[in-house]
Design a protein around this motif. Structure first.
Motif, short mmCIF file in Angstrom:
data_model
loop_
_atom_site.label_atom_id
_atom_site.label_comp_id
_atom_site.label_asym_id
_atom_site.label_seq_id
_atom_site.Cartn_x
_atom_site.Cartn_y
_atom_site.Cartn_z
N LEU A 265 -12.60 -8.79 38.53
CA LEU A 265 -13.68 -8.82 37.52
C LEU A 265 -13.96 -10.26 37.12
N ILE A 266 -12.90 -11.07 37.06
CA ILE A 266 -13.10 -12.49 36.78
C ILE A 266 -13.46 -13.24 38.06
N ARG A 269 -16.76 -12.26 39.09
CA ARG A 269 -17.72 -12.11 37.96
C ARG A 269 -18.40 -10.74 38.01
N LEU A 270 -17.61 -9.68 37.99
CA LEU A 270 -18.15 -8.34 38.17
C LEU A 270 -18.45 -7.66 36.84
N ARG A 271 -19.46 -6.82 36.90
CA ARG A 271 -19.72 -5.87 35.81
C ARG A 271 -19.27 -4.50 36.30
N ILE B 243 -13.89 -9.72 29.91
CA ILE B 243 -12.67 -10.18 30.58
C ILE B 243 -12.80 -11.68 30.78
N CYS B 244 -12.22 -12.42 29.83
CA CYS B 244 -12.26 -13.88 29.87
C CYS B 244 -11.03 -14.41 30.61
N GLY B 245 -9.89 -13.82 30.33
CA GLY B 245 -8.65 -14.25 30.97
C GLY B 245 -7.66 -13.10 31.04
N LEU B 246 -6.72 -13.22 31.97
CA LEU B 246 -5.67 -12.21 32.14
C LEU B 246 -4.34 -12.93 32.28
N GLU B 273 -16.76 -6.56 31.76
CA GLU B 273 -17.39 -7.60 32.57
C GLU B 273 -16.60 -8.90 32.50
N GLY B 274 -16.41 -9.50 33.66
CA GLY B 274 -15.72 -10.78 33.73
C GLY B 274 -16.71 -11.92 33.92
N PHE B 275 -16.25 -13.12 33.64
CA PHE B 275 -17.13 -14.28 33.83
C PHE B 275 -16.27 -15.51 34.05
N VAL B 276 -16.91 -16.55 34.56
CA VAL B 276 -16.26 -17.84 34.82
C VAL B 276 -17.16 -18.91 34.22
#
Lengths: 339, 339
Positions: A265-266, A269-271, B243-246, B273-276
């Motif tokens: 997901l990170i 960058r998935l939704r 989802i910023c970090g794990l 949702e994840g992002f970078v």
């Protein structure tokens, strides 16, 4: 008066549905009161999610209480009526007890308009649950663009067989995953998938990489577990993952680990988004009109898997969990109305 | 000429970073060529994600190669220059080797404009990574509405301390989760959280249910594992999970199970949702202007945790994994420029 037969939720299963989980009972049928009508069941839709309704998870709706009748999406014919809105001879559908007859007061039940040119089995089988689920899941949650690569798991199932075709109508490339050569053949020959992967005999991740070397834009998940992990592994950056069903986990008791590739997901960058088709009830007419048009134009192919006899309800539901079905599983409880 | 010291990626760790994972070496510094400049490191940002860059996962970017210098987000002063765009005495920042001096050709490095009224440590510590991450994650991925309840994990960390305040500026109710009484006190007393939960001494799910009886609208995840499961358990229907970090998984080798409450994506109709933050580089000026204004107005409080000395780089990074930090962790490698 007379009698009616109903299935009751007798004992909570710990894993698979067992012989004493549900019980069929015959009971006397009370006379109708004002604003009630008697609905003779014709078809019962069998959906994987029905299993959850007798589990102990916190659900998207009230589960079936122990001791209460088991329920499912049903269509029937009104055979007696003291209700002004439901005339004898008309059709009504809703989430109702698994029974040969139901006494309804109109709550939770809607008149089912017949669509000229469509048989009742087709209209109910495709338009009641599976079709709207496929359409909403793909177009409103997945939101692929024309040219995108779309992957669908349980692609020969009720929803999966439709998702691929809707994606193709929308200009996408489609890859279906199913178990066994016969199902995979139906994906490309009957349901318009560009490619099929047999998870029983092929390395799913390797085949996905081969078929979609640049990655996957939209993954439509019906299964969960290893299928979902394979999908997450090959997603393209900024892709979307539709969580429609997680059938591989529905027989579980105790904690079920989420996807091992959750970190993607990170990384990608998935939704990832889940949905429940019941939330879209108000938009059913719009969805059903679109789906019916495609069916009448011959652009939406489908397969119904119809078993017969109320007494076979449990075995029919279990087909979904053994993979013993192809296409939409329904139980015919009574004869179709004579029209 | 002279010498410079750099950390090298020496041996891949299987779990925690070990004594021989990274090695500090002194080497001679070649003279500058045309279009190069010498950057004297002042601050190195320590971010949890740095650990991933020396792991073996498939990442959002190229990992650090074995034998290559370890890198991180760095700001320094140009002390010699043969590059037309980087004048001696100016500041530049980018992802650079952990070193006291770096020879740069301008690639991957940007001039850092000083913001009047902000000290370099504050500007770099908050505006370089943590601030834009908090802003993008909350506002563009989480998208809370005023009045929403927002939960943040690792809420006393670099990103977490900012997310709660940005959410509050936006009119949200905020609940921060952190480990230990001191951190939890800072959440409500310094960082404007409406409530704090100490995961080391409290039942997180029970407390979340108490504090947000109607459920949580937006969950901002920095940790993963049990924290994320607690969050998924109490989400409101149609909520969103950022989802910023794990970080709880970044020291793992081998498969890491995803959240056990993954099914709630369906049951609660969640968007996860994840992002970078690197993807948003072009919008940094917009984000930094907004954050700097809040800082200058005294509306955005923060805490810097600054260690000193290049030789302490590894121990400083490990603070993030032991929870030994409060606020933004940085390493001061050289003196601030005299202004």
């Amino acid at each position: 008066m007379g009698t009616m037969r109903r299935w009751y939720f007798n004992k909570r299963p710990t894993r698979e549905i067992e012989a004493d989980t549900l019980q069929l009972r015959e009971e006397s049928r009370p006379p109708l009161r004002d604003n009630e009508f008697l609905l003779r069941s014709v078809y019962l839709s069998m959906d994987a999610t029905n299993r959850l309704w007798i589990g102990d998870w916190d659900l998207y709706m009230e589960p079936v209480a122990l001791g209460a009748p088991m329920v499912g999406f049903t269509v029937g014919e009104v055979v007696e009526s003291r209700h002004p809105d439901f005339a004898v001879g008309s059709l009504a559908a809703g989430i109702l007890p698994w029974a040969d007859y139901n006494i309804c007061n109109g709550e939770g039940v809607q008149a089912l308009p017949m669509i000229p040119g469509l048989k009742l089995a087709d209209a109910f089988g495709i338009l009641a649950v599976a079709g709207p689920t496929a359409l909403v899941g793909l177009m409103e949650i997945g939101r692929p663009k024309p040219g995108d690569t779309v992957v669908v798991t349980a692609a020969a199932g009720a929803v999966g067989m439709l998702v691929g075709q809707i994606a193709r109508i929308h200009g996408c490339r489609t890859i279906g995953i199913a178990g066994g050569a016969a199902k995979c053949r139906s994906l490309t020959e009957q349901f318009g998938y560009d490619a099929a992967i047999d998870y029983k005999s092929e390395d799913v991740i390797a085949r996905l990489r081969e078929l979609a070397p640049d990655g996957v834009d939209v993954h439509f998940e019906n299964v969960g577990g290893e299928m979902l992990d394979a999908g997450l592994t090959v997603m393209k950056n900024f892709g979307s993952v539709v969580i429609c069903g997680l059938i591989s986990t529905y027989n579980s008791s105790g904690p079920v680990p989420g996807p091992y590739m959750f970190r993607n997901l990170i990384m990608r960058r998935l939704r990832v988004e889940g949905f429940v088709i019941l939330d879209y009830a108000q938009r059913y007419p719009e969805f059903q009109a679109k789906l019916a048009q495609w069916m009448l134009e011959g652009r939406l192919h489908y397969r119904l898997h119809i078993e017969r006899g109320l007494e076979n309800a449990v075995d029919t539901l279990k087909l979904l969990y053994s993979g013993g079905n192809q296409g939409k599983v329904m139980l015919q409880i009574g004869a179709e109305p004579v029209t």
